[in-house]
Each structure stands twice: as structure tokens, then as C-alpha cells.
Design a protein around this motif. Structure first.
Motif, short mmCIF file in Angstrom:
data_model
loop_
_atom_site.label_atom_id
_atom_site.label_comp_id
_atom_site.label_asym_id
_atom_site.label_seq_id
_atom_site.Cartn_x
_atom_site.Cartn_y
_atom_site.Cartn_z
N ALA A 453 36.61 -51.14 68.84
CA ALA A 453 36.18 -49.78 69.09
C ALA A 453 36.68 -48.87 67.98
N VAL A 454 35.88 -47.88 67.63
CA VAL A 454 36.27 -46.89 66.63
C VAL A 454 36.18 -45.51 67.27
N GLU A 455 37.07 -44.61 66.86
CA GLU A 455 37.08 -43.24 67.35
C GLU A 455 36.69 -42.32 66.22
N LEU A 456 35.68 -41.48 66.46
CA LEU A 456 35.11 -40.63 65.43
C LEU A 456 35.06 -39.19 65.92
N ASP A 457 34.96 -38.27 64.96
CA ASP A 457 34.79 -36.86 65.31
C ASP A 457 33.41 -36.63 65.90
N ALA A 458 33.34 -35.73 66.85
CA ALA A 458 32.07 -35.32 67.47
C ALA A 458 31.99 -33.81 67.42
N PRO A 459 31.62 -33.24 66.26
CA PRO A 459 31.63 -31.77 66.12
C PRO A 459 30.60 -31.11 67.02
N SER A 460 30.90 -29.88 67.39
CA SER A 460 29.98 -29.12 68.25
C SER A 460 28.67 -28.87 67.51
N GLY A 461 27.57 -29.00 68.24
CA GLY A 461 26.25 -28.82 67.66
C GLY A 461 25.64 -30.07 67.09
N ALA A 462 26.43 -31.14 66.96
CA ALA A 462 25.89 -32.39 66.44
C ALA A 462 25.13 -33.13 67.53
N THR A 463 24.22 -34.02 67.11
CA THR A 463 23.39 -34.79 68.03
C THR A 463 23.56 -36.26 67.73
N LEU A 464 23.90 -37.04 68.75
CA LEU A 464 24.04 -38.49 68.61
C LEU A 464 22.80 -39.15 69.19
N LEU A 465 22.21 -40.05 68.42
CA LEU A 465 21.00 -40.74 68.85
C LEU A 465 21.29 -42.22 69.01
N LEU A 466 21.15 -42.70 70.25
CA LEU A 466 21.27 -44.12 70.57
C LEU A 466 19.88 -44.66 70.87
N TYR A 467 19.58 -45.86 70.42
CA TYR A 467 18.22 -46.40 70.52
C TYR A 467 18.28 -47.92 70.55
N THR A 468 17.17 -48.53 70.90
CA THR A 468 17.05 -49.98 70.85
C THR A 468 16.24 -50.38 69.62
N ASP A 469 16.24 -51.68 69.31
CA ASP A 469 15.64 -52.13 68.05
C ASP A 469 14.13 -51.97 68.01
N GLY A 470 13.49 -51.77 69.17
CA GLY A 470 12.05 -51.57 69.15
C GLY A 470 11.63 -50.32 68.40
N LEU A 471 12.55 -49.35 68.23
CA LEU A 471 12.23 -48.13 67.50
C LEU A 471 12.23 -48.34 66.00
N VAL A 472 13.03 -49.27 65.50
CA VAL A 472 13.22 -49.39 64.05
C VAL A 472 12.77 -50.73 63.49
N GLU A 473 12.41 -51.68 64.34
CA GLU A 473 12.04 -53.01 63.85
C GLU A 473 10.68 -53.41 64.40
N SER A 474 9.86 -54.01 63.55
CA SER A 474 8.54 -54.48 63.96
C SER A 474 8.11 -55.56 62.98
N ARG A 475 6.89 -56.04 63.18
CA ARG A 475 6.35 -57.04 62.25
C ARG A 475 6.13 -56.48 60.87
N LEU A 476 6.03 -55.15 60.75
CA LEU A 476 5.71 -54.52 59.47
C LEU A 476 6.94 -54.04 58.72
N ARG A 477 8.11 -54.05 59.33
CA ARG A 477 9.31 -53.58 58.64
C ARG A 477 10.53 -54.22 59.26
N ASP A 478 11.58 -54.38 58.43
CA ASP A 478 12.82 -54.94 58.94
C ASP A 478 13.66 -53.83 59.55
N VAL A 479 14.76 -54.21 60.19
CA VAL A 479 15.52 -53.26 60.98
C VAL A 479 16.20 -52.21 60.10
N TRP A 480 16.70 -52.59 58.94
CA TRP A 480 17.42 -51.62 58.11
C TRP A 480 16.45 -50.65 57.45
N THR A 481 15.26 -51.10 57.13
CA THR A 481 14.25 -50.16 56.64
C THR A 481 13.89 -49.15 57.73
#
Length: 662
Positions: A453-481
């Protein structure tokens, strides 16, 4: 107009006619057939040979004269009676088999019910028939379900051969609903619904399973019942009524029709219609079963996802769930937001591997386990460790990825542990988006792996986005792209609202999903966005109280001073009473110092923690009891209250509405 490959005009093939001319006739031709093909010689012709007459004079140029030989016709009556030669028959049968093979392949390509019915219509018209009517049972029974009564057939689709002078620009829906026109003198506007009468002619034909010609005794009565009163069909062998029988029961009927400009159906065409009907019925059965399973899995997954997100103090939440495309069906993605003691909140996103009802069921089990572990207030890495053990107990091949984060609005910090999940993206207030560097970890279910586990700053006004791989990975692109494209999309969206304002949370989620293209729906998508508002230090009051008899009185004085500083004097009486009751219960069982914390946001929250693991339970005190009324008062005066067990004890909390909430 395209003709069925097996149709013919009754003429003898050219090859057969040439063979007939080359072969001398050894028998006399019948006198009745001679005028149609050759001149009949007179009485003098029998006494001696005559020279052959040139072509075009009405005589047969290939006749062999002789004393007892009459001129032979171009096509011998015996040959005409015998029909086409074997080569022609074999060719027609080959065409018929090739058509059946192509048609059944087209029908089998359909996945859902509409595609299968469309495949039958497109394969039949115009190659096999000029029009087709497809009726299906309404509603369609699924599996071993008992069919609904009465037996209702609904016209599902009707296709016909379009004439050359008709409009060519018609929509598929218009073409589907337009009634077929086969015979100008026939009224063939089919009825939308048909109730099959038990013991009637239509019921008997459907029960017989085998296709029948329209002019058969049974079909002459069954067709008006199917099409509706007053409707007529072409006469002769121009209509075939074929029942559609699935694995267990009849599920519909198909009507094939040919126009008057086309040869009627042959006996072998009944076999073709039977093949088309059988493959269509089995395909519909399969599609209905598959659709029901997909519907159950989708509903199972949706019911296991949260109906609504909580509204914890110091953070705003938004979520989206997008199922996969029809070809991929249901997956095992989930998200969750779990309130924790101390106004903290746990943010969870996970993805069970696979696309099936089993994946959805495992997702539900892991989500329930995560909620239980979060209620124990375990560190994020410990939660993932216990989830890994639970996945191994479910089976050796039960694997999932998960990201578990805990946000503390008082400390403005977030603790994240990862189990093989794509890293979260943090969008700062100024518009800068960064991919957080968290240890990747191994997927849940591998076993024998430690999570960090890592502990990071969470400044006020910031937005954290959690998602699954279906949003960023498909047959047309790899996950890091895909992750880089997501980061750029968030930064571009934040630039539209300026450096001093964060984009609206709901609109941000919608904008993120807009980055999906046509080929990016191979997997379902879970999205959880958290906007960190935090709690200012001036809105927090925190004390330690020794577990002694004077602690309740000191707690009342500290609470009164804090409320006066915040301008909430109107709450002093109620808060002092409730704080005194809760602290009294804590001091009775605690061995270490008791904690008291007040939080001021849109509500006033009071938290009392001690090292005793036993949770308090509200009970009704009897008239002569001296105690047992403390939690009863808390329940009556507070807007909400609760108790949470921690690894070091428990926390009892209650909330009071402020001026704007009353």
C-alpha cells in the motif's frame, strides 16, 4: 425475377435434343404426335423411299426413309414421358443441395432471434420463394417453461420479391411490414395475430411437423385460420406451410409463396422447406435460451452493484456502469464506496475475469467480502490479502483484479493498494492529470503474494478516477495506450472549466465514456469518480479522555466550547446530553484513553472511540431499571447513529443537523 435453382420450364435440355437427332429411330412414331413435329407421309409414301425435305418445309430433316418407317418426331413421346435425362436431374439435385447448405449457413450465422428470422427470409426470397411469412409463438417459451395459453402466433416478419417498378428507397422496417403481393386476384394481407384453436386444422398441421402444400386438404383449412378470415392464397402448388418445431414444441410457422409467373413447387421442395424450418426453429430455440441466460446474468450483476452511492463527509462521488456489447455479454466488473469510521471512505473497483453468469456470481461474492472486510477497518493491503484467500476458496481458477483505496478527508491523504488493476488517474484542480504510481501487485486468486500500500496526498478539489480495463483496453489498442488517452482526455476536459474550477463530476464521467469508439465495447466498464473536498482543520475538534468517572463531565464542557466557537449554540443541550451518554458507556468498558472528535461540515458529527470490541445494542429499559436508556435517547434525538467495530476496538457515532439542515 430470380428463380429457384430447381425450377424448369419443361423443355428438354439442348444436349438431350442433339442426342435425339443423332440416334436413328428403331420404332414407329405415334400418328397423333407426328403432326406436332413432322409431316405425316401419304399412302404413296409407304411404298417407297422419298428424299428428305429441307428444313423449314414442315418435314423432319433427320427422318430415315424405309418401307415400314414413318418420320420420327424431334422429341419422341417415350422420352417426353420419361422426363429429363439423369444428368439434368442430378444437376438439379446438386443445385438444391447447394442452396440448402448456403441457406442453413446463413440462418446459423444469426445470434439473436431477429437475425435468425432475417436469415431465413433473405435465404428464401427470391431464390426459393417470391414471398415468405414467418409466425412465432407469443410469448416464446424458454427451455422447459410451460407454454402460455392460449396458443397465439404473431407475424414476426414478412418479406417479398420487390418488383422492378417499385420504389427502391425503402427502409428495412417498411419492407418488413409491407404485405407480399403474389397474385393480383388474391387478398394476402396477413393478420398480425392468430389464435390457434385446439383441435383445429392449423393445430393439426403444426402438430404434424411436416410441411404441406397449400392445396392439400389440411392446408386449405389451416391457411385461412393462420392468415385471417377472408384472405386467399394462390392456387396449386404455389404455397408451402411449414411448422417451426424447436427441441420440445412447435414455436411457429413459415409460409412460402410463389407467384404465377414462376413454376410451382415440386415434391422435393417440401424437403427443402423442412430443412429451412428445422434449422430456423433450432436456431430460435438457441437464441431464446442464450438471451434468457444473458438477461439473468446481466440482472444478477446489476442487482449486485450499488443502487446509489453514499454521501460521506468531505468527498463527492459519481459512478457509471456500461455493459459490454451484445457479442461479449455480461462481465464481472464492480465498484463500491463504503463509509468508514472517522468520516473516511473506502473506494473499491474490481474486475472478475471472464464473461458469464459465473463471473457475475463471483463478483457478488467478492464485493460482499470486501464490504465485510472494510467494516473491520483493516488496512487496504490486508483487505486484498483476505480477498485473495476468499477467491482461492471459491476455486483454483477464480481470479480478479481489484483496487482498494481509503480516503481520509481530515488528513487529506489517500491510501491505495492494488491487485493487478489498472492504476488510477488523479486530476488536479489546475487541470493537470497524472497516472498514480502504485505497486501493480498480482491478481486476486493467485495466492502466496504480498500486497503493498502507498499513501499519497489528496488535495482539495482534486478528482480521483477509478476504472476497469474495459475503458482503456480493446482489440484496437493496448492498455497503456488507452490509459494515456484517458489522461489526455481528463486534462482536456479540465481546461474547459478553467484552472480555478473543477469540471462537474457527472459531466466528467459522461465525457470519459465518450472516448469509447465502435470497437471499444469488448468488455463491460465500471467507473468511479471521487471529488476530494476534505475537511478543514478549523472544522475538527479532537480530544483524549482518560477512562475515569470525571470523563463524561469533561466531555460535555469540551463539546460546549467547540459548538460555541462554531456558532452552533442552539445544539449545545442536545449534543451535551448525547455526548455524556456515549462517553459514559465507553468509560465503563474501556481500559485505554477514550477519543472524542467533533466534525463540522453540512452536519455535525460526533465520534467516540474506545478499545472495547463489544458493540452497544439498543434495548428497552423497564420502569424500575436505573440504566439502559442512553442509546434510546441517542436514537430519538440524533438524525443518524451507529457503531463500527475496529481492529483496535470500536467507534460509536451520531449526527446532528445544523441550522441549514433543520
Amino acid at each position: 425475377m430470380t428463380e429457384h435453382p430447381t425450377s424448369h420450364e419443361g423443355r428438354q435440355p439442348l444436349a438431350a435434343r442433339s442426342q435425339e437427332r443423332a440416334r436413328p429411330r428403331q420404332q414407329d412414331a405415334a400418328p397423333a404426335a407426328a403432326p406436332a413435329t413432322a409431316a405425316i407421309p401419304g399412302p404413296a409414301a409407304a411404298s417407297g423411299p422419298k428424299p428428305a425435305t429441307p428444313a423449314g418445309t414442315g418435314s423432319n430433316p433427320t427422318a430415315i426413309p424405309g418401307p415400314a418407317t414413318a418420320p420420327a418426331p424431334a422429341v419422341a413421346p417415350s422420352a417426353a414421358a420419361a422426363g429429363p435425362d439423369p444428368q439434368t436431374v442430378a444437376r438439379r439435385e446438386g443445385d438444391r443441395l447447394r442452396f440448402v447448405g448456403a441457406a442453413t449457413r446463413r440462418i446459423a450465422r444469426g445470434i439473436d432471434l431477429d437475425e435468425i428470422v432475417l436469415g431465413l427470409c433473405r435465404a428464401s426470397v427470391p431464390t426459393f420463394s417470391d414471398a415468405i411469412l414467418v409466425y412465432l409463438r407469443d410469448p416464446l417459451p424458454v427451455g422447459d417453461e410451460r407454454p402460455a395459453t392460449p396458443f397465439i402466433l404473431r407475424l414476426r416478419r414478412s418479406d417479398r420479391l420487390r418488383l422492378n417498378d417499385e420504389e427502391t428507397e425503402t427502409s428495412p422496417e417498411t419492407e418488413r411490414l409491407r404485405p407480399p403481393t403474389i397474385d393480383p386476384h388474391a387478398d394476402l394481407t396477413p393478420a398480425e395475430l392468430c389464435e390457434v384453436q385446439a383441435g383445429g386444422a392449423l393445430a393439426e398441421v403444426l402438430r404434424g411437423v411436416r410441411p404441406v402444400f397449400g392445396d392439400s386438404a389440411a392446408a386449405r383449412v389451416a391457411l385461412p385460420e393462420l392468415l385471417g378470415a377472408g384472405r386467399t392464397v394462390p392456387s396449386g402448388h404455389r404455397v408451402i406451410l411449414a411448422p417451426l418445431r424447436g427441441r420440445r414444441r412447435v414455436i411457429g410457422a413459415a409460409v412460402f409463396l410463389r407467384g404465377t409467373e414462376r413454376p410451382p413447387f415440386e415434391a422435393n421442395d417440401l424437403l427443402v422447406a423442412a430443412q429451412l424450418a428445422t434449422h430456423t426453429a433450432l436456431g430460435i430455440d438457441k437464441a431464446v435460451l442464450y438471451g434468457r441466460e444473458a438477461y439473468i446474468a446481466d440482472e444478477l450483476q446489476r442487482t449486485m452493484l450499488p443502487d446509489s452511492l453514499p454521501q460521506p463527509t468531505g468527498v463527492r462521488l459519481a459512478s457509471r456502469y456500461l455493459p459490454a456489447a451484445e457479442t461479449a455479454r455480461v462481465g464481472g466488473d464492480w465498484y463500491d464506496a463504503i463509509p468508514l469510521p472517522g468520516s473516511r471512505v473506502a473506494l473499491v473497483v474490481g474486475d472478475v475475469m471472464g464473461h458469464s453468469m459465473t463471473s457475475a456470481a463471483i463478483m457478488g461474492q467478492l464485493r460482499t467480502t470486501a464490504q465485510t472486510l472494510a467494516g473491520l477497518d483493516l488496512p487496504p493491503q490486508e483487505v486484498l490479502h483476505h480477498l485473495d484467500e476468499q477467491a482461492q476458496r471459491l476455486g483454483s481458477d477464480r481470479m480478479a483484479t481489484c483496487l482498494y483505496a481509503v480516503y481520509d478527508p481530515v488528513a487529506h491523504r489517500i491510501t491505495i493498494a492494488n491487485a493487478g488493476h489498472p492504476p488510477p488517474v488523479l486530476l488536479h484542480l489546475g487541470g493537470r492529470a497524472e497516472v498514480l504510481r502504485v505497486p501493480p501487485g498480482a491478481p486476486i486468486g493467485v495466492g502466496g503474494v504480498d500486497f503493498e500500500a502507498v499513501e499519497l496526498d489528496a488535495p482539495s478539489g482534486a478528482t480521483l478516477l477509478l476504472y476497469t480495463d474495459g475503458l482503456v483496453e480493446s482489440r484496437l489498442r493496448d492498455v497503456w495506450t488507452g490509459i494515456e488517452q484517458l489522461r489526455e482526455r481528463l486534462a482536456a476536459t479540465a481546461q474547459l472549466t478553467g484552472p480555478d474550477h473543477s469540471p462537474p463530476l457527472e459531466a466528467l464521467c459522461d465525457d470519459v465514456l465518450d472516448m469509447l469508439g465502435p470497437g471499444d465495447r469488448d468488455d463491460d466498464i465500471a467507473l468511479l469518480a471521487a471529488r476530494f473536498d476534505g475537511i478543514a482543520p478549523s472544522d475538527v475538534a479532537y480530544w483524549f479522555l482518560e477512562p475515569e468517572d470525571s470523563a463524561p463531565g469533561r466531555a460535555r464542557r469540551l463539546a460546549r466550547r467547540a459548538l460555541s466557537r462554531w456558532g452552533l449554540d442552539e445544539l449545545s443541550d442536545s449534543v451535551e446530553l448525547l455526548v455524556s451518554e456515549v462517553v459514559t458507556n465507553a468509560v465503563r468498558y474501556a481500559e485505554r484513553p477514550v477519543t472524542l472528535r467533533l466534525l463540522r461540515t453540512d452536519i455535525l458529527r460526533c465520534e467516540v472511540g474506545d478499545d472495547a470490541p463489544q458493540l452497544p445494542r439498543q434495548r428497552r429499559a423497564r420502569d424500575m431499571d436505573e440504566g439502559g436508556r442512553g442509546l434510546f435517547l441517542v436514537n430519538r434525538l440524533a438524525r443518524r447513529w451507529g457503531a463500527t467495530r475496529l481492529s483496535t476496538g470500536k467507534v460509536v457515532w451520531f449526527e446532528m443537523p445544523t441550522r441549514g439542515q433543520q
